[in-house]
Design an enzyme around this catalytic site. Structure first.
Site, PDB file in Angstrom:
ATOM      1  N   ASP A  87      -6.238 -12.801   0.742  1.00 47.42           N
ATOM      2  CA  ASP A  87      -6.761 -11.461   1.043  1.00 47.42           C
ATOM      3  C   ASP A  87      -8.280 -11.526   1.172  1.00 47.42           C
ATOM      4  O   ASP A  87      -8.996 -10.578   0.857  1.00 47.42           O
ATOM      5  CB  ASP A  87      -6.346 -10.458  -0.037  1.00 47.42           C
ATOM      6  CG  ASP A  87      -6.474  -9.001   0.413  1.00 47.42           C
ATOM      7  OD1 ASP A  87      -6.527  -8.759   1.632  1.00 47.42           O
ATOM      8  OD2 ASP A  87      -6.520  -8.115  -0.454  1.00 47.42           O
ATOM      9  N   ASN A 110      -0.661  -4.990  -6.488  1.00 53.55           N
ATOM     10  CA  ASN A 110      -1.853  -4.275  -6.033  1.00 53.55           C
ATOM     11  C   ASN A 110      -1.492  -3.215  -5.015  1.00 53.55           C
ATOM     12  O   ASN A 110      -0.667  -3.435  -4.128  1.00 53.55           O
ATOM     13  CB  ASN A 110      -2.863  -5.249  -5.433  1.00 53.55           C
ATOM     14  CG  ASN A 110      -3.358  -6.268  -6.455  1.00 53.55           C
ATOM     15  OD1 ASN A 110      -3.108  -7.452  -6.337  1.00 53.55           O
ATOM     16  ND2 ASN A 110      -4.047  -5.788  -7.477  1.00 53.55           N
ATOM     17  N   HIS A 131       0.870  -1.186   0.000  1.00 45.58           N
ATOM     18  CA  HIS A 131       0.000   0.000   0.000  1.00 45.58           C
ATOM     19  C   HIS A 131       0.906   1.235   0.000  1.00 45.58           C
ATOM     20  O   HIS A 131       0.772   2.132   0.832  1.00 45.58           O
ATOM     21  CB  HIS A 131      -0.936  -0.005   1.205  1.00 45.58           C
ATOM     22  CG  HIS A 131      -2.102  -0.927   1.037  1.00 45.58           C
ATOM     23  ND1 HIS A 131      -3.224  -0.572   0.311  1.00 45.58           N
ATOM     24  CD2 HIS A 131      -2.300  -2.192   1.471  1.00 45.58           C
ATOM     25  CE1 HIS A 131      -4.082  -1.596   0.328  1.00 45.58           C
ATOM     26  NE2 HIS A 131      -3.540  -2.583   1.013  1.00 45.58           N
TER      27      HIS A 131
END
Length: 386
Positions: free
Chosen positions: A276, A221, A197
């Protein structure tokens, strides 16, 4: 809802098995006693046993990044629904699971960690993962932007204390003020520092690795894409031999070709498939919660109601295993490595699980010819008997 299982008493031998390990496949048998594997052999079993009819047996899956399932959401800290989530994933072959939280107010994170620590002490969870709040606002995905904050070693030490020795991982954006010192604090506390992130540059990511970062949280991601002049975090994380890369192999988060690219670079020893998963896993489409954020699940794909960001998955590890073989082209031994052996190593548990060998926990998944789960054993107890 309690987790139920079929108890096995005394020694039991599983015969006529195709035993899959990271190094290959052999036809043979194994004996289990007191929750552990005591013998593994090739050919016919030396004694009568439970015949598996030539089906494949793989180590129980190890999921190091999971937010819940079956209506249970680990970020809430609710123990009863957490048990429902654990039971769902166990039925799908995940015998070792780390509970992942999402960004929220620090007191709420501490309370959730303290509650989930009870389940760790009961042996149902392998640890707690703080995915935030020390992440980038520009790459926060499904996290509440209002809950994000700059990293603080002292504050994180308080979260570790709340987890009573069961905090296993922290996801952090390496470019944030205080990030490098917080990574060092995590490592000193025995917590795995994962970079993710993040909007970090290549050099900032490398600095995070040098400070002690050893995992890439869901590679690709919630981070900048690869660029030929600005390689960013993906290149830095992939190229460093000290880093294990997580991948969400659901065919939605990452294209199979990019899964294969990461696998070709990192190899099975540095690749860990994760789910996830969020609370909608195992349930029908609808509106659900992930932390403070409302999530719309349509056709099994989870996105935020506001803004449409991907919000976790409804993946289970057996499905990730099948996709690894069918869509990515991994061999069965390679698929075992990335769903069991490598994540077990990340957690420092290779001496207890992740492979089928004498002395390891009897955590096993029996797979049909089409790689569907026919049976699950955890610590020598059948969760689902084949």
């Amino acid at each position: 809802m309690s987790i139920s299982a079929s108890h096995v008493t005394g020694a039991v031998t599983l015969s006529d098995a195709r035993i899959v390990g990271p190094d290959g496949i052999h036809d043979g048998w194994l004996t289990i006693e007191d929750g552990r594997i005591t013998h593994v052999g090739q050919g016919p079993a030396p004694r009568d046993g439970h015949s598996l009819g030539g089906r494949h047996v793989v180590p129980g899956f190890v999921d190091i990044h999971n937010h819940g399932g079956a209506g249970g959401s680990f970020p809430t800290g609710d123990q009863e629904t957490a048990r429902d989530a654990i039971a769902l994933h166990q039925r799908h072959g995940t015998t070792t699971l780390v509970a992942s939280l999402v960004s929220g107010p620090v007191p709420s994170l501490a309370a959730a960690a303290s509650s989930l620590a009870d389940l760790c002490e009961d042996g149902l969870l392998a640890g707690i993962h703080f995915e935030g709040p020390y992440i980038s606002k520009d790459r926060c995905g499904a996290h509440d932007p209002g809950a994000l904050r700059d990293p603080s070693p002292e504050e994180f030490a308080g979260l570790v204390k709340a987890g009573r020795g069961h905090v296993r991982m922290l996801t952090i954006a390496a470019e944030l003020p205080g990030a490098l010192d917080t990574i060092r604090e995590a490592v000193a506390s025995g917590v795995i520092a994962a970079i993710g992130h993040s909007d970090a540059t290549f050099d900032q990511t490398r600095a995070g690795i040098e400070a002690g970062g050893t995992v890439a949280t869901h590679l690709y991601n919630a981070m900048p894409a690869l660029g030929h002049r600005a390689p960013g975090p993906i290149a830095a994380l992939l190229e460093d031999e000290r880093v294990t890369v997580e991948l969400i192999n659901d065919g939605f988060h990452v294209h199979p070709a990019m899964i294969k690219l990461a696998f070709d670079v990192a190899g099975p020893g540095r690749t860990a498939l994760i789910t996830d998963a969020m609370m909608a896993t195992g349930l029908s489409d609808g509106i659900y919660q992930l932390g403070a954020m409302a999530v719309d699940v349509t056709n099994g794909q989870a996105r935020l109601v506001e803004g449409g960001s991907i919000a976790g998955s409804t993946l289970t590890m057996d499905a990730a295993f099948r996709r690894a073989v069918r869509e990515v082209g991994l061999t069965l031994p390679e698929a075992v490595q990335v769903t069991a052996a490598t994540p077990a190593r990340v957690l420092g548990l290779s001496d207890r699980l992740g492979t089928i060998a004498a002395g390891r926990f009897a955590d096993l998944v029996v797979l049909s010819s089409d790689l569907e789960v026919d049976g699950v054993m955890r610590r020598g107890i059948w969760i689902t008997e084949p």
